[in-house]
Enzyme design. Structure first.
Site, PDB file in Angstrom:
ATOM      1  N   TYR A  50     -11.159 -20.141  31.004  1.00 25.94           N
ATOM      2  CA  TYR A  50     -11.353 -20.247  32.450  1.00 25.94           C
ATOM      3  C   TYR A  50     -10.572 -21.432  33.018  1.00 25.94           C
ATOM      4  O   TYR A  50     -10.039 -21.360  34.137  1.00 25.94           O
ATOM      5  CB  TYR A  50     -12.844 -20.401  32.773  1.00 25.94           C
ATOM      6  CG  TYR A  50     -13.607 -19.103  32.677  1.00 25.94           C
ATOM      7  CD1 TYR A  50     -13.782 -18.292  33.787  1.00 25.94           C
ATOM      8  CD2 TYR A  50     -14.141 -18.690  31.457  1.00 25.94           C
ATOM      9  CE1 TYR A  50     -14.479 -17.099  33.701  1.00 25.94           C
ATOM     10  CE2 TYR A  50     -14.842 -17.493  31.360  1.00 25.94           C
ATOM     11  CZ  TYR A  50     -15.008 -16.701  32.479  1.00 25.94           C
ATOM     12  OH  TYR A  50     -15.683 -15.515  32.392  1.00 25.94           O
ATOM     13  N   CYS A  59     -19.554 -10.191  32.020  1.00 23.88           N
ATOM     14  CA  CYS A  59     -19.715 -11.638  31.898  1.00 23.88           C
ATOM     15  C   CYS A  59     -19.971 -12.056  30.457  1.00 23.88           C
ATOM     16  O   CYS A  59     -20.941 -11.600  29.846  1.00 23.88           O
ATOM     17  CB  CYS A  59     -20.869 -12.086  32.785  1.00 23.88           C
ATOM     18  SG  CYS A  59     -21.327 -13.816  32.572  1.00 23.88           S
ATOM     19  N   THR A 115     -25.441 -16.527  39.632  1.00 22.41           N
ATOM     20  CA  THR A 115     -24.827 -16.137  38.376  1.00 22.41           C
ATOM     21  C   THR A 115     -25.723 -15.229  37.546  1.00 22.41           C
ATOM     22  O   THR A 115     -26.937 -15.144  37.751  1.00 22.41           O
ATOM     23  CB  THR A 115     -24.501 -17.381  37.537  1.00 22.41           C
ATOM     24  OG1 THR A 115     -25.718 -18.110  37.296  1.00 22.41           O
ATOM     25  CG2 THR A 115     -23.508 -18.297  38.260  1.00 22.41           C
ATOM     26  N   TRP A 119     -22.148 -10.543  42.346  1.00 21.90           N
ATOM     27  CA  TRP A 119     -22.679  -9.430  41.564  1.00 21.90           C
ATOM     28  C   TRP A 119     -23.619  -8.589  42.411  1.00 21.90           C
ATOM     29  O   TRP A 119     -24.555  -9.112  43.018  1.00 21.90           O
ATOM     30  CB  TRP A 119     -23.433  -9.949  40.352  1.00 21.90           C
ATOM     31  CG  TRP A 119     -22.660 -10.830  39.425  1.00 21.90           C
ATOM     32  CD1 TRP A 119     -22.836 -12.169  39.219  1.00 21.90           C
ATOM     33  CD2 TRP A 119     -21.591 -10.428  38.552  1.00 21.90           C
ATOM     34  NE1 TRP A 119     -21.944 -12.633  38.274  1.00 21.90           N
ATOM     35  CE2 TRP A 119     -21.168 -11.589  37.853  1.00 21.90           C
ATOM     36  CE3 TRP A 119     -20.959  -9.210  38.298  1.00 21.90           C
ATOM     37  CZ2 TRP A 119     -20.139 -11.566  36.918  1.00 21.90           C
ATOM     38  CZ3 TRP A 119     -19.932  -9.183  37.364  1.00 21.90           C
ATOM     39  CH2 TRP A 119     -19.527 -10.340  36.684  1.00 21.90           C
ATOM     40  N   GLU A 177     -29.540 -20.112  32.208  1.00 24.34           N
ATOM     41  CA  GLU A 177     -28.598 -20.783  31.313  1.00 24.34           C
ATOM     42  C   GLU A 177     -28.568 -20.026  29.987  1.00 24.34           C
ATOM     43  O   GLU A 177     -29.532 -20.035  29.218  1.00 24.34           O
ATOM     44  CB  GLU A 177     -29.009 -22.242  31.088  1.00 24.34           C
ATOM     45  CG  GLU A 177     -28.249 -22.972  29.997  1.00 24.34           C
ATOM     46  CD  GLU A 177     -26.738 -22.833  30.111  1.00 24.34           C
ATOM     47  OE1 GLU A 177     -26.110 -22.350  29.137  1.00 24.34           O
ATOM     48  OE2 GLU A 177     -26.187 -23.184  31.176  1.00 24.34           O
ATOM     49  N   SER A 178     -27.447 -19.369  29.710  1.00 23.36           N
ATOM     50  CA  SER A 178     -27.369 -18.473  28.550  1.00 23.36           C
ATOM     51  C   SER A 178     -27.635 -19.183  27.232  1.00 23.36           C
ATOM     52  O   SER A 178     -28.255 -18.619  26.326  1.00 23.36           O
ATOM     53  CB  SER A 178     -26.004 -17.791  28.510  1.00 23.36           C
ATOM     54  OG  SER A 178     -24.956 -18.726  28.310  1.00 23.36           O
TER      55      SER A 178
END
Length: 333
Positions: free
Chosen positions: A201, A58, A137, A98, A153-154
């Site tokens: 995406y 990811c 996620t 996942w 949230e990355s």
């Protein structure tokens, strides 16, 4: 105050996020708590308190792993990677997502959940909130003290890793979001996210020709813009590595191996952009970065987890690019 998520029904994977027009529309992350050194914060930057769940496949999770390595936080924050290919997350429904291996020898570079023995990332979300109805996620930044998800949230996790753990970071002097470049970084992040990070995406998940054409046009306009910028400077915001480079890199490193084929981003490959290609090798070779790239996991995930795009799960043999080969970016030193 601890942020809790809304309980409305949401998509459970990115593949569910399709509009009636056939365009892919990514929904926002839901756990948005912030780790802070401020007195009274429920989430203080304490060594050993947090665990990062990632997938090497990811790009969003890989951003976070990159910061863990670059800042020298490996000893303060542990991490675990899931298996690369989506599998059933529960026996009694059809959700694919996942999952963890059943042993540490089942899948190279994937480990069992060391905290809860969870079968899947989904199980962690349900542990954090019994009424959760959103996507399952990665990344997941888990608080071992409060037994909950801090943040998924990355873009927020990397900011926290950059600044809030400097008292215990081995590379505390590395600032990937310096004051004098913040407005420029924010501006670059905005257009690169929409057109490149999420743009690939939008190309790959489009179910109609028109939204695909719109997304691929914007993607290549943005790549051309990057190529032009990198003609004049070593990195995307100048001659210093910043957050904007890490965010861009995680997409570029996957481009020729996956996106050019799987997501139909084949107008031009990364290797046909001299500046972008050498720049990607340069960032890959920055100390700590190469260990965050696991191309076997990346290819297994994309080619094996989207049967609507690749029904037989065939993984292309190449191109097997050597990003450790020499580059020309030292010319800007």
């Amino acid at each position: 105050m601890i942020s809790r998520l809304p309980m409305s029904t949401m998509a459970r994977t990115a593949l569910d996020e399709m509009s009636n027009s056939g365009a892919f529309t990514r929904s926002p992350s839901t756990f948005r708590n912030i780790i802070s050194r401020e007195p009274g914060s429920p989430f203080l930057p304490e060594s050993g308190r947090y665990h990062l769940y990632i997938s090497y496949a990811c790009p969003w999770a890989s951003r976070c792993l990159s910061y863990l390595k670059l800042k020298g936080l490996n000893k303060a924050i542990s991490f675990t990677s899931v298996k690369p290919k989506w599998e059933r997350t529960k026996e009694d429904d059809a959700h694919m997502g996942w999952v963890f291996p059943t042993s540490n020898t089942e899948e190279a570079d994937a480990e069992i959940d060391p905290l809860h023995g969870a079968k899947s990332i989904r199980a962690l979300y349900e542990l954090a909130s019994s009424n959760y109805s959103g996507k399952y996620t990665v990344p997941v930044l888990w608080d071992k003290k409060l037994q909950t998800i801090v943040n998924n949230e990355s873009s927020e996790i990397i900011r926290m890793l950059n600044s809030e753990f400097n008292d215990i970071a081995e590379n505390a002097n590395l600032d990937l979001y310096p004051d004098h470049l913040r407005s420029q970084i924010d501006e670059v992040n905005e257009w690169t996210y929409d057109t490149i990070n999420n743009g690939v995406y939008r190309c790959g998940f489009a179910t109609k020709q028109e939204p695909y054409e719109e997304a691929v046009k914007k993607l290549y306009e943005a790549l051309d813009k990057c190529e032009e910028i990198l003609e004049k400077q070593r990195y995307i915001c100048g001659n210093t590595l910043t957050e904007a480079d890490i965010r861009l890199f995680v997409t570029l490193i996957r481009f020729d191996e996956v996106y050019a084929v799987h997501f139909k981003c084949n107008k031009k490959q990364l290797r046909e952009y001299p500046n972008l290609f050498n720049y990607t090798k340069d960032v890959f070779q920055f100390p700590g970065m190469s260990s965050t790239v696991n191309m076997a996991h990346i290819k297994k995930h994309y080619y094996g987890s989207h049967p609507a795009i690749n029904p037989y799960g065939i993984i292309p043999h190449g191109p097997n690019i050597d990003y450790s080969s020499p580059h020309d970016r030292q010319k800007f030193i």
